[in-house]
Design an enzyme around this catalytic site. Structure first.
Site, short mmCIF file in Angstrom:
data_model
loop_
_atom_site.label_atom_id
_atom_site.label_comp_id
_atom_site.label_asym_id
_atom_site.label_seq_id
_atom_site.Cartn_x
_atom_site.Cartn_y
_atom_site.Cartn_z
CG ASP A 260 7.18 -10.07 3.65
OD1 ASP A 260 6.61 -9.57 2.70
OD2 ASP A 260 8.00 -10.84 3.75
CB ALA B 175 -0.81 0.04 1.10
N GLY B 176 2.15 1.27 0.34
CA GLY B 176 3.06 2.56 0.54
C GLY B 176 3.23 3.22 -0.90
CG ASP C 159 1.21 -0.08 -7.24
OD1 ASP C 159 1.57 -0.43 -8.29
OD2 ASP C 159 0.79 1.09 -6.71
N GLY D 130 0.46 5.11 -0.14
CA GLY D 130 -0.96 5.23 0.31
C GLY D 130 -1.86 5.94 -0.82
N GLY D 131 -1.39 6.25 -1.73
CA GLY D 131 -2.33 7.12 -2.60
C GLY D 131 -3.44 6.12 -3.24
CE LYS D 132 -1.86 2.44 -8.17
NZ LYS D 132 -0.58 3.21 -7.95
CB CYS E 271 4.32 2.60 -11.82
SG CYS E 271 4.34 4.26 -12.69
#
Length: 477
Positions: free
Chosen positions: A342, A291-292, A359, A294-296, A412
């Site tokens: 993890d 998640a880091g 992601d 945290g945008g999504k 990305c």
């Protein structure tokens, strides 16, 4: 003193008569300091530059100049290095590491800005005196005067390989990318690396353009109308997105209050695609595995809260987990929980989630407009080293989804070995997964379909004005 000991290719000892201390020309000094940190400490310009501007109290025109010099130099570094190599008696590789950023900084001003040549050389040499000493400043002056003798097109006609004989090498020098990246992007676009590379060169050129600042209005906490009222413009595709034409996004009240944030439009849309896939039965437990920062997670948390679901946001690095916690704070119905975990060794039971976002950590070759230094750090070897973790994470994501649940695999990057190639490898070892047509979830965006039978999604900077995000949607049978 011998000629050898005075050489600009060596680092002389600094004594009392060394370069004078104290700031002067703050924009160029900050640009130099960031460029050197990027080169020697693997710093990221997008993180270091804003903090350095704040610490040194630089704003307004000086901040704008520092930003242009930093990012412009990093984007065009490959082109400048080829030109500088032709202007140095030996080779650029033999030049002292403290001097190289000075030369690149000067080359950018001479070849890509409207700064008059005499002013560009004089100001850059003055910075050189202060950071590398008088003798090496004289060397920098001599090299930059050679650079100033021709414009960029004239230099490229000399230093770039002929397009007909070496199309990849020509594109690499003209558009400032490593050769392997040019070849990899051509393959991702479906072009023959030995051919004309028209689509590839359009993408490379887009990587060297300044991207717009894109904002996301966190669902349930702010609206696009709020951002438009604050001076932003509605995004082209995302219902939560807006573009900021100019200024610092931190100046917006919604951003300061964490009701909005900076987030690329494609990043918003790949997260939104996961929420649009129909699932039968329960739809209350969602997971963001990596998640880091945290945008999504923030966008998912807002949509989850509006639909009566809850999001578990997992991040292995405690520092990044704190960023996630801040991003999802006060989400609708407090719908998100952040844990340090993890995801390759999950603490949750298999089949526990209705929707899963992965992601995955990747090369970042899809964000070269925003992180231009990444193109110089990645190699085929460093990319290959990520593959085992990416495969493991995707397997764990599929395990975490319940039968009938859906997994979004996102990177990305358009690099095939970590996009469609990696998904194919993982699915070849499983018989419990169905590949969905991801583009069907984003009908508002044209020309997205990618991969076998067009089942995946690939965003492109030169087509969509976004980062090059990849998306695969997979349903657990």
């Amino acid at each position: 003193m011998s000629e050898r000991s005075r050489s600009p290719y060596r680092s002389p000892r600094r004594g009392p008569s060394g370069p004078p201390p104290g700031p002067k020309d703050p924009a160029r000094r900050i640009a130099y300091d960031v460029l050197r940190a990027v080169e020697e400490r693997d710093a990221y310009a997008n993180l270091l530059l804003p903090s350095m501007l704040r610490e040194r109290g630089v704003s307004g025109r000086d901040a704008a100049l520092a930003t242009e010099l930093t990012y412009g130099t990093l984007r065009r570094q490959g082109t400048y290095d080829a030109i500088l190599d032709a202007c140095v008696d030996r080779s650029l590789k033999s030049v002292d590491s403290e001097v190289v950023p000075v030369l690149r900084l000067g080359a950018h001003q001479l070849l890509s800005t409207g700064i008059p040549p005499h002013a560009a050389v004089s100001a850059t040499v003055d910075i050189a005196r202060r950071v590398v000493g008088h003798h090496r400043a004289r060397f920098a002056n001599a090299v930059l005067r050679k650079v100033s003798a021709r414009d960029a097109d004239e230099w490229l006609a000399i230093v770039a390989p002929a397009r007909e004989a070496d199309p990849v090498g020509h594109a690499a020098v003209v558009h400032s990318h490593p050769r392997w990246v040019v070849r990899a992007l051509a393959e991702a676009l479906g072009e023959d690396p030995g051919g004309g590379l028209a689509d590839t060169t359009a993408l490379l050129a887009a990587h060297n353009e300044r991207p717009r600042v894109t904002l996301v209005a966190k669902p349930g906490r702010a609206s696009v109308a709020d951002l438009v009222e604050a001076g932003a413009e509605r995004a082209r595709y995302s219902p939560y997105g807006a573009h900021l034409p100019e200024g610092d996004p931190a100046g917006l009240r919604e951003v300061r209050q964490r009701r909005a944030a900076v987030q690329d439009e494609a990043s918003q849309l790949v997260a939104l695609a996961l929420t649009r896939v129909p699932v039968e039965g329960a739809d209350s437990r969602w997971l963001d595995m990596c998640a880091g920062p945290g945008g999504k997670a923030a966008l998912l948390a807002g949509v989850a809260g509006q639909n009566g679901a809850r999001l578990l946001a997992a991040e292995v690095q405690p520092t990044r987990a704190r960023l996630v916690a801040g991003a999802v704070e006060r989400s609708v119905r407090d719908s998100a929980r952040t844990v340090v975990a993890d995801s390759t060794r999950p603490a949750w039971r298999p089949g526990a989630f209705d929707r899963v976002l992965l992601d995955a950590p990747c090369t970042g070759l899809g964000a070269l407009r925003r992180r231009p230094e990444s193109r110089w750090r990645r190699t085929p070897e460093t990319a290959a080293a990520l593959a085992p973790m990416q495969r493991d994470l995707l397997d764990r994501a599929l395990d975490a989804a319940r039968p009938g649940g859906v997994v979004a695999y996102v990177t990305c990057s358009p690099y095939l070995p970590e996009t469609s190639g990696l998904v194919g490898e993982v699915l070849a070892g499983r018989d419990d997964v169905e590949v969905l047509r991801a583009a069907d979830t984003l009908p508002e965006v044209p020309d997205l379909a990618a991969g076998p039978e067009g089942r995946f999604v690939q965003f492109w900077p030169h087509r969509h004005g976004t980062d090059a995000m990849f998306l695969a949607l997979l349903r657990k049978r």
